[in-house]
Scaffold this motif. Structure first.
Motif, mmCIF file in Angstrom:
data_model
loop_
_atom_site.group_PDB
_atom_site.id
_atom_site.type_symbol
_atom_site.label_atom_id
_atom_site.label_comp_id
_atom_site.label_asym_id
_atom_site.label_seq_id
_atom_site.Cartn_x
_atom_site.Cartn_y
_atom_site.Cartn_z
ATOM 1 N N PRO A 98 3.417 -5.930 2.238
ATOM 2 C CA PRO A 98 2.576 -5.936 1.033
ATOM 3 C C PRO A 98 2.042 -4.554 0.665
ATOM 4 O O PRO A 98 1.620 -4.341 -0.473
ATOM 5 N N ASN A 101 3.374 -2.905 -2.525
ATOM 6 C CA ASN A 101 2.871 -3.332 -3.832
ATOM 7 C C ASN A 101 1.727 -2.457 -4.315
ATOM 8 O O ASN A 101 1.419 -2.421 -5.505
ATOM 9 N N HIS A 102 1.087 -1.761 -3.393
ATOM 10 C CA HIS A 102 -0.044 -0.898 -3.725
ATOM 11 C C HIS A 102 0.334 0.582 -3.730
ATOM 12 O O HIS A 102 -0.524 1.423 -4.020
ATOM 13 N N LYS A 104 1.372 3.151 -5.485
ATOM 14 C CA LYS A 104 1.557 3.560 -6.870
ATOM 15 C C LYS A 104 1.383 5.073 -7.004
ATOM 16 O O LYS A 104 0.762 5.721 -6.172
#
Length: 205
Positions: A98, A101-102, A104
């Motif tokens: 996960p 997903n962060h 960025k």
């Protein structure tokens, strides 16, 4: 108070000079010009001192191993440089993490082991090998991180990102800290996947 009589010292020098003349020895002329000697200096390098912390590990230049220190170099050697600049290399084993997903505002791409080229890290960030671990996974497979650290312990600048996603973490953190110390890892503790992703972004800046 200095009670030394300079005239007595001069008389001693004069006596030594006369003894040398009597013995036919060469009299040393105190004012004789001496041949120039190689200059030595104790001035240290004035290069700026780099602060080493969790986000600024000391980087070892590639292929600078001394021929007289090959034994130490084989024991502790840096990774090959990241040819992709500021692109974070992500092991394909992390596809379900996960954390991604962060991740960025950061360039990253997958990389996998091929042939004899075995990849031991989870993330490779600007000459740093990074492993990822969560508290819940460690409680289920306590020997997992030891096996992952072993092949990387031969290198420098290793980092372990440890996500505390469960309660009662004090004893486990103590054990993880010892593992990192004895295997040459810097420990970064996060309390969620977003914070772990921010660590990777900071390391890549």
């Amino acid at each position: 108070m200095n009670n030394t009589d300079p005239t007595s010292f001069q008389s001693i020098l004069a006596g030594v000079k006369k003894l040398r003349e009597k013995k036919g020895g060469e009299v040393i002329n105190e004012n004789k010009e001496r041949p120039p000697q190689a200059e030595t200096t104790t001035e240290t390098s004035k290069e700026p001192v780099n602060v080493i912390n969790a986000f600024n590990q000391q980087r070892i230049p590639i292929n600078t191993t001394s021929n007289t220190d090959t034994k130490d170099a084989s024991r502790k050697r840096p990774f090959s440089g990241n040819k992709h600049g500021k692109t974070v290399l992500v092991n394909t084993t992390q596809k379900e993490n996960p954390l991604l997903n962060h991740l960025k505002n950061t360039n990253w791409r997958y990389i996998s082991s091929t042939g004899g080229n075995k990849i031991y890290y989870d993330y490779f960030i600007r000459e740093r090998a990074v492993l990822f671990l969560t508290l819940t996974y460690h409680k289920l497979y306590a020997d997992y991180i030891t096996r992952r650290m072993h092949p990387l312990s031969q290198n420098e600048n290793n980092i372990l990102i440890f996500v505390v996603d469960d309660k009662n973490s004090e004893d486990t953190l103590r054990d993880i800290t010892k593992m990192c110390m004895f295997n040459g890892f810097t420990l970064l503790v996060a309390f969620n996947f977003e914070q772990a992703a921010n660590y990777i972004r900071y390391l890549n800046d």
